[in-house]
Scaffold this motif. Structure first.
Motif, short mmCIF file in Angstrom:
data_model
loop_
_atom_site.label_atom_id
_atom_site.label_comp_id
_atom_site.label_asym_id
_atom_site.label_seq_id
_atom_site.Cartn_x
_atom_site.Cartn_y
_atom_site.Cartn_z
N UNK A 269 62.44 105.31 -14.45
CA UNK A 269 63.49 105.51 -15.63
C UNK A 269 63.69 104.27 -16.51
N UNK A 270 64.03 104.43 -17.90
CA UNK A 270 63.78 103.75 -18.86
C UNK A 270 65.11 103.67 -19.46
N UNK A 271 65.32 102.43 -20.42
CA UNK A 271 66.88 102.22 -21.07
C UNK A 271 66.28 101.81 -22.36
N UNK A 272 67.30 101.89 -23.27
CA UNK A 272 67.24 101.01 -24.56
C UNK A 272 66.88 99.83 -24.52
N UNK A 273 65.75 99.33 -25.29
CA UNK A 273 65.44 97.99 -25.06
C UNK A 273 64.47 97.47 -26.23
N UNK A 274 64.42 96.04 -26.46
CA UNK A 274 63.68 95.60 -27.35
C UNK A 274 63.04 94.28 -26.82
N UNK A 275 61.90 93.97 -27.27
CA UNK A 275 61.28 92.62 -26.72
C UNK A 275 60.00 92.45 -26.99
N UNK A 276 59.40 91.69 -26.04
CA UNK A 276 57.80 91.29 -26.15
C UNK A 276 57.19 91.50 -24.79
N UNK A 277 56.16 92.32 -25.08
CA UNK A 277 55.52 92.47 -23.53
C UNK A 277 54.02 91.98 -23.71
N UNK A 278 53.55 91.58 -22.55
CA UNK A 278 52.18 91.03 -22.54
C UNK A 278 51.64 91.65 -21.01
N UNK A 279 52.47 92.87 -20.85
CA UNK A 279 51.93 93.73 -19.49
C UNK A 279 50.37 93.81 -19.50
N UNK A 280 49.60 93.70 -18.28
CA UNK A 280 48.27 94.00 -18.31
C UNK A 280 48.19 94.67 -17.05
N UNK A 281 47.71 96.20 -17.52
CA UNK A 281 47.61 97.25 -16.42
C UNK A 281 46.10 97.31 -16.05
N UNK A 282 45.95 96.99 -14.76
CA UNK A 282 44.36 97.25 -14.39
C UNK A 282 44.55 97.66 -12.79
N UNK A 283 43.40 98.41 -12.22
CA UNK A 283 43.54 98.96 -10.95
C UNK A 283 44.18 98.17 -10.01
N UNK A 284 45.03 98.93 -9.25
CA UNK A 284 45.83 98.40 -8.14
C UNK A 284 47.37 98.63 -8.79
N UNK A 285 47.58 98.75 -10.12
CA UNK A 285 49.00 99.01 -10.72
C UNK A 285 49.29 100.37 -10.30
N UNK A 304 41.60 98.17 -22.29
CA UNK A 304 42.09 99.44 -22.54
C UNK A 304 41.19 100.24 -21.58
N UNK A 305 39.97 100.18 -21.26
CA UNK A 305 39.28 101.01 -20.42
C UNK A 305 39.87 100.74 -19.00
N UNK A 306 40.47 99.25 -18.54
CA UNK A 306 41.02 98.82 -17.40
C UNK A 306 42.22 99.73 -17.25
N UNK A 307 42.97 99.94 -18.37
CA UNK A 307 44.24 100.59 -18.29
C UNK A 307 44.11 102.23 -18.08
N UNK A 308 43.04 102.76 -18.55
CA UNK A 308 42.62 104.27 -18.39
C UNK A 308 42.12 104.36 -16.88
N UNK A 309 41.38 103.57 -16.58
CA UNK A 309 40.90 103.56 -15.28
C UNK A 309 41.85 103.46 -14.03
N UNK A 310 42.98 102.67 -14.38
CA UNK A 310 44.31 102.75 -13.52
C UNK A 310 44.71 103.96 -13.24
N UNK A 314 38.61 104.28 -11.50
CA UNK A 314 37.58 103.92 -12.20
C UNK A 314 36.38 104.84 -12.22
N UNK A 315 35.95 105.54 -11.25
CA UNK A 315 34.78 106.23 -11.06
C UNK A 315 34.96 107.35 -11.96
N UNK A 316 36.10 107.89 -11.69
CA UNK A 316 36.14 109.16 -12.75
C UNK A 316 36.13 108.79 -14.21
N UNK A 317 36.67 107.70 -14.62
CA UNK A 317 36.52 107.22 -15.94
C UNK A 317 35.28 106.89 -16.25
N UNK A 318 34.43 106.03 -15.55
CA UNK A 318 33.34 105.71 -15.83
C UNK A 318 31.96 107.02 -15.83
N UNK A 319 32.30 108.06 -15.04
CA UNK A 319 31.77 109.15 -15.08
C UNK A 319 31.87 109.95 -16.25
#
Length: 341
Positions: A269-285, A304-310, A314-319
């Motif tokens: 779930x999400x809520x109204x919010x403003x701010x700065x993000x430096x979230x790094x999404x990579x496999x395991x997330x 970006x390809x790391x986020x998509x692979x998450x 990774x194998x599906x994405x690289x294929x």
């Protein structure tokens, strides 16, 4: 994980240098994240993969004509500033080229004096804090003098500046476009809404850090850039209702995805919010909010390809990427799209 785990061979001729004449006629690769099955479609077919009650989340940021070319006041030497983000008032963080010309105290002019600038600080990373002087409204001055800051891998001139904007762009502040959204037309968005799909917007101002390469071997040591976001109360309520019903939240682009995953709680779930993000999404997330993703084809070894692979494995994405190269899909900002379902 090693950065080389996200490498693939990409011939340079597949890097799209210009947008297609009609936005929604780009190709669409549909990737099933569970099975890895691939289908080849056209982008306007995306409506077939969206169901009544689902919510499509788009980033309505607007790219500033943030590239300013001017000259040094005393000598007339050429200078280029790329506006990254507003610090406060008329002070901006900028990239300067050539850097050696942009020392503290140096003054520059643009558009025959219509805009003036002084470097007031040099940061550790080499970026400059610059204060601008002008008459009138800064955004209007920038519109008249600035150029669109196209990514470094696009070498051809863009005749129509609006082609590097989404048709729903609204909130000025990006140094780069949220490119997954470039495929949508107003007609396609109406078609999607007519099917009973919610279309909602958030804002994340894309920084040039999105093009910054990962320079460490171990990706966990990579320092992610920070970007400003805003999610409204209305958008939050629609997303939460979608989750409660068991429908899907489809994120358009990695920027929308990073915003939603920054704000989302462990139940999605999400809520109204403003701010700065430096979230790094990579496999395991583990994704909390986003169920499906519409995205472009990204650089080898990029965050970006790391986020998509998450999301899709990774194998599906690289294929899928190897298949895209084989089938001559167009890559990056003006390229083709992928739908991960």
């Amino acid at each position: 994980m090693n950065v080389k785990d996200f490498d693939f061979y990409l011939p340079e001729e597949l890097i799209a240098q210009h947008p297609l004449e009609k936005r929604d006629t780009s190709r669409l690769m549909v990737l099933d994240k569970e099975s890895g099955e691939i289908k080849h479609r056209v982008f306007h077919d995306v409506v077939e993969y969206l169901n009544e009650g689902d919510t499509l989340v788009l980033n309505n940021t607007r790219v500033m004509p943030a590239r300013l070319i001017g000259e040094k006041e005393e000598t007339g030497g050429k200078i280029e500033f790329l506006l990254l983000k507003r610090i406060e008032g008329d002070k901006w963080e900028c990239l300067a080229k050539p850097g050696k010309s942009a020392r503290v105290g140096r003054r520059f002019t643009f558009g025959e004096g219509k805009l003036k600038a002084e470097v007031i600080e040099v940061k550790e990373d080499g970026n400059r804090i610059v204060e601008f002087y002008y008459d009138g409204i800064f955004e209007e001055v920038l519109d008249s003098l600035g150029e669109m800051p196209l990514p470094p891998y696009i070498h051809e001139r863009l005749d129509d500046r609006e082609r590097y904007q989404t048709v729903y762009s609204k909130e000025k502040g990006s140094a780069a476009a949220p490119t997954a959204g470039l495929h949508f037309t107003k007609e396609l968005l109406k078609q999607i809404q007519d099917k009973g799909v919610n279309v909602v917007y958030l804002t994340l101002h894309v920084g040039l850090g999105t093009f910054r390469p990962v320079k460490v071997e171990n990706i966990e040591e990579h320092d992610m850039h920070s970007e400003y976001y805003h999610l409204s109360k209305e958008t939050a309520e629609i997303i939460n209702e979608t989750k409660r019903r068991g429908n899907k939240v489809i994120s358009v682009g990695t920027t929308s995805t990073r915003t939603l995953e920054t704000i989302g709680d462990e139940n999605g779930f999400v809520k109204e919010q403003s701010g700065w993000t430096n979230i790094f999404i990579y496999p395991g997330y583990k994704f909390k909010v986003v169920d499906r993703l519409i995205t472009n084809f990204h650089l080898p070894e990029s965050t970006l390809i790391m986020l998509v692979s998450t999301l899709a494995g990774r194998d599906h994405v690289l294929n899928a990427y190897n298949e895209a190269v084989k089938e001559k899909y167009r890559f990056f900002s003006f390229g083709d799209a992928m739908f991960i379902k």
